[in-house]
Design a protein around this motif. Structure first.
Motif, PDB file in Angstrom:
ATOM      1  N   MET A   1     114.182  85.069  60.090  1.00 38.63           N
ATOM      2  CA  MET A   1     112.992  85.867  59.810  1.00 38.63           C
ATOM      3  C   MET A   1     113.237  86.847  58.667  1.00 38.63           C
ATOM      4  SD  MET A   1     110.551  84.801  61.763  1.00 38.63           S
ATOM      5  CE  MET A   1     111.259  83.227  61.276  1.00 38.63           C
ATOM      6  N   VAL A   2     114.431  87.425  58.629  1.00 37.55           N
ATOM      7  CA  VAL A   2     114.768  88.326  57.522  1.00 37.55           C
ATOM      8  C   VAL A   2     114.784  87.553  56.209  1.00 37.55           C
ATOM      9  CG1 VAL A   2     116.588  89.769  56.522  1.00 37.55           C
ATOM     10  CG2 VAL A   2     116.027  89.962  58.955  1.00 37.55           C
ATOM     11  N   LEU A   3     115.410  86.381  56.208  1.00 38.22           N
ATOM     12  CA  LEU A   3     115.456  85.555  55.001  1.00 38.22           C
ATOM     13  C   LEU A   3     114.058  85.106  54.589  1.00 38.22           C
ATOM     14  CD1 LEU A   3     118.598  83.332  55.703  1.00 38.22           C
ATOM     15  CD2 LEU A   3     118.392  85.218  54.063  1.00 38.22           C
ATOM     16  N   LEU A   4     113.213  84.791  55.568  1.00 35.65           N
ATOM     17  CA  LEU A   4     111.840  84.386  55.265  1.00 35.65           C
ATOM     18  C   LEU A   4     111.075  85.548  54.623  1.00 35.65           C
ATOM     19  CD1 LEU A   4     109.552  82.309  55.453  1.00 35.65           C
ATOM     20  CD2 LEU A   4     109.086  83.143  57.765  1.00 35.65           C
TER      21      LEU A   4
ATOM     22  N   ILE B   1     109.496  92.431  55.101  1.00 34.82           N
ATOM     23  CA  ILE B   1     108.672  92.378  53.899  1.00 34.82           C
ATOM     24  C   ILE B   1     108.155  93.773  53.534  1.00 34.82           C
ATOM     25  CG2 ILE B   1     106.383  91.920  54.926  1.00 34.82           C
ATOM     26  CD1 ILE B   1     106.099  89.715  52.733  1.00 34.82           C
ATOM     27  N   ALA B   2     107.918  94.629  54.533  1.00 30.11           N
ATOM     28  CA  ALA B   2     107.467  95.993  54.248  1.00 30.11           C
ATOM     29  C   ALA B   2     108.581  96.788  53.564  1.00 30.11           C
ATOM     30  CB  ALA B   2     107.045  96.681  55.543  1.00 30.11           C
ATOM     31  N   VAL B   3     109.798  96.710  54.093  1.00 30.86           N
ATOM     32  CA  VAL B   3     110.926  97.426  53.488  1.00 30.86           C
ATOM     33  C   VAL B   3     111.208  96.891  52.092  1.00 30.86           C
ATOM     34  CG1 VAL B   3     113.414  97.842  53.659  1.00 30.86           C
ATOM     35  CG2 VAL B   3     111.979  98.062  55.689  1.00 30.86           C
ATOM     36  N   PHE B   4     111.110  95.566  51.932  1.00 27.17           N
ATOM     37  CA  PHE B   4     111.363  94.961  50.619  1.00 27.17           C
ATOM     38  C   PHE B   4     110.386  95.509  49.583  1.00 27.17           C
ATOM     39  CE2 PHE B   4     110.343  91.768  47.436  1.00 27.17           C
ATOM     40  CZ  PHE B   4     111.602  91.454  46.930  1.00 27.17           C
ATOM     41  N   TYR B   5     109.101  95.499  49.913  1.00 20.04           N
ATOM     42  CA  TYR B   5     108.109  95.962  48.954  1.00 20.04           C
ATOM     43  C   TYR B   5     108.217  97.465  48.704  1.00 20.04           C
ATOM     44  CZ  TYR B   5     105.713  91.564  48.423  1.00 20.04           C
ATOM     45  OH  TYR B   5     105.419  90.272  48.101  1.00 20.04           O
ATOM     46  N   TYR B   6     108.578  98.214  49.736  1.00 14.78           N
ATOM     47  CA  TYR B   6     108.733  99.646  49.542  1.00 14.78           C
ATOM     48  C   TYR B   6     109.870  99.925  48.556  1.00 14.78           C
ATOM     49  CZ  TYR B   6     109.336 104.590  50.486  1.00 14.78           C
ATOM     50  OH  TYR B   6     109.436 105.958  50.335  1.00 14.78           O
TER      51      TYR B   6
END
Length: 230
Positions: free
Chosen positions: A122-125, A48-53
């Protein structure tokens, strides 16, 4: 870069850190995970951190490019009418999401129970939580807007955005460390926090969608009817 701007961004990041995706789901994972499964929580937080970044980088680059090349077109009446329709639509949608209204209509409440699995799950979540929340995360969008309006150089906003995302995931990391040293005393508090977030998750989503819709509609209405853009 001023101290005031950094403090404003830090405050927005702290607000973001209390969302269901950045705190609620990690609390579920903390309560469900044994020590051998802690890596799954870390995978979720990293995702989620990488996604938002990456979303923040895309928004920073995209907003700058759009404003430079299509600023006049984006401020045209047709775009404002589209924005007004979108805002009103989101505001009306918030009533359908309201758990109290669903209860009056005899519909079952919406639940937000994350499924726990292996690393891929977890990655998909993490990606799902990010996609669901990114359009309604007002503090994050406001932070990107502030940095764009401040005309920061890439060498400045790239690490600042990374720090912002790190602050977002600090609370669950802190809880993870605290749980390792004080599990018995912390567990009941986590259970109460999970219960509170479960009861209020749907209401939080409904209110967030309503606020986003209202702000979009208000901004478009002001531009159309009070500044002569129509």
């Amino acid at each position: 870069m001023s101290i005031g701007l950094l403090l404003a961004l830090a405050a927005l990041a702290i607000v973001d850190s209390t969302s269901f995706g950045t705190l609620g789901i990690p609390v579920y994972l903390l309560l469900a995970a044994e020590r051998s499964q802690v890596s799954r929580l870390l995978i979720y937080l990293a995702t989620i951190a990488v996604f938002y970044y990456l979303v923040g980088v895309a928004l920073m680059l995209g907003l700058s490019t759009l404003l430079d090349n299509y600023g006049d077109a984006l401020r045209s009446p047709p775009v404002y009418w589209l924005q007004l329709a979108l805002g009103v639509g989101l505001f009306l949608l918030s009533f359908r999401l309201d758990p109290k209204r669903r209860a009056k209509l005899g519909k079952p409440p919406r639940t937000f129970e994350p499924k726990i699995g292996g690393p891929r799950t977890m990655v998909l979540l993490g990606l799902t939580a990010g996609l669901v929340e990114v359009a309604t995360m007002l503090p994050y969008l406001a932070a990107v807007g502030i940095m764009t309006a401040s005309d920061l150089a890439a060498a400045t906003w790239i690490p600042v955005l990374g720090g912002y995302v790190l602050v977002m995931i600090l609370p669950p990391l802190f809880l993870l460390a605290l749980r390792a040293v004080a599990r018995e005393s912390l567990e009941p508090k986590l259970v109460r926090l999970r219960g509170w977030m479960t009861r209020n998750a749907a209401s939080m989503v409904s209110w967030t969608v309503a606020i986003v819709g209202f702000l979009l509609a208000r901004d478009a209405a002001v531009s159309l009817f009070f500044t002569g853009s129509a």
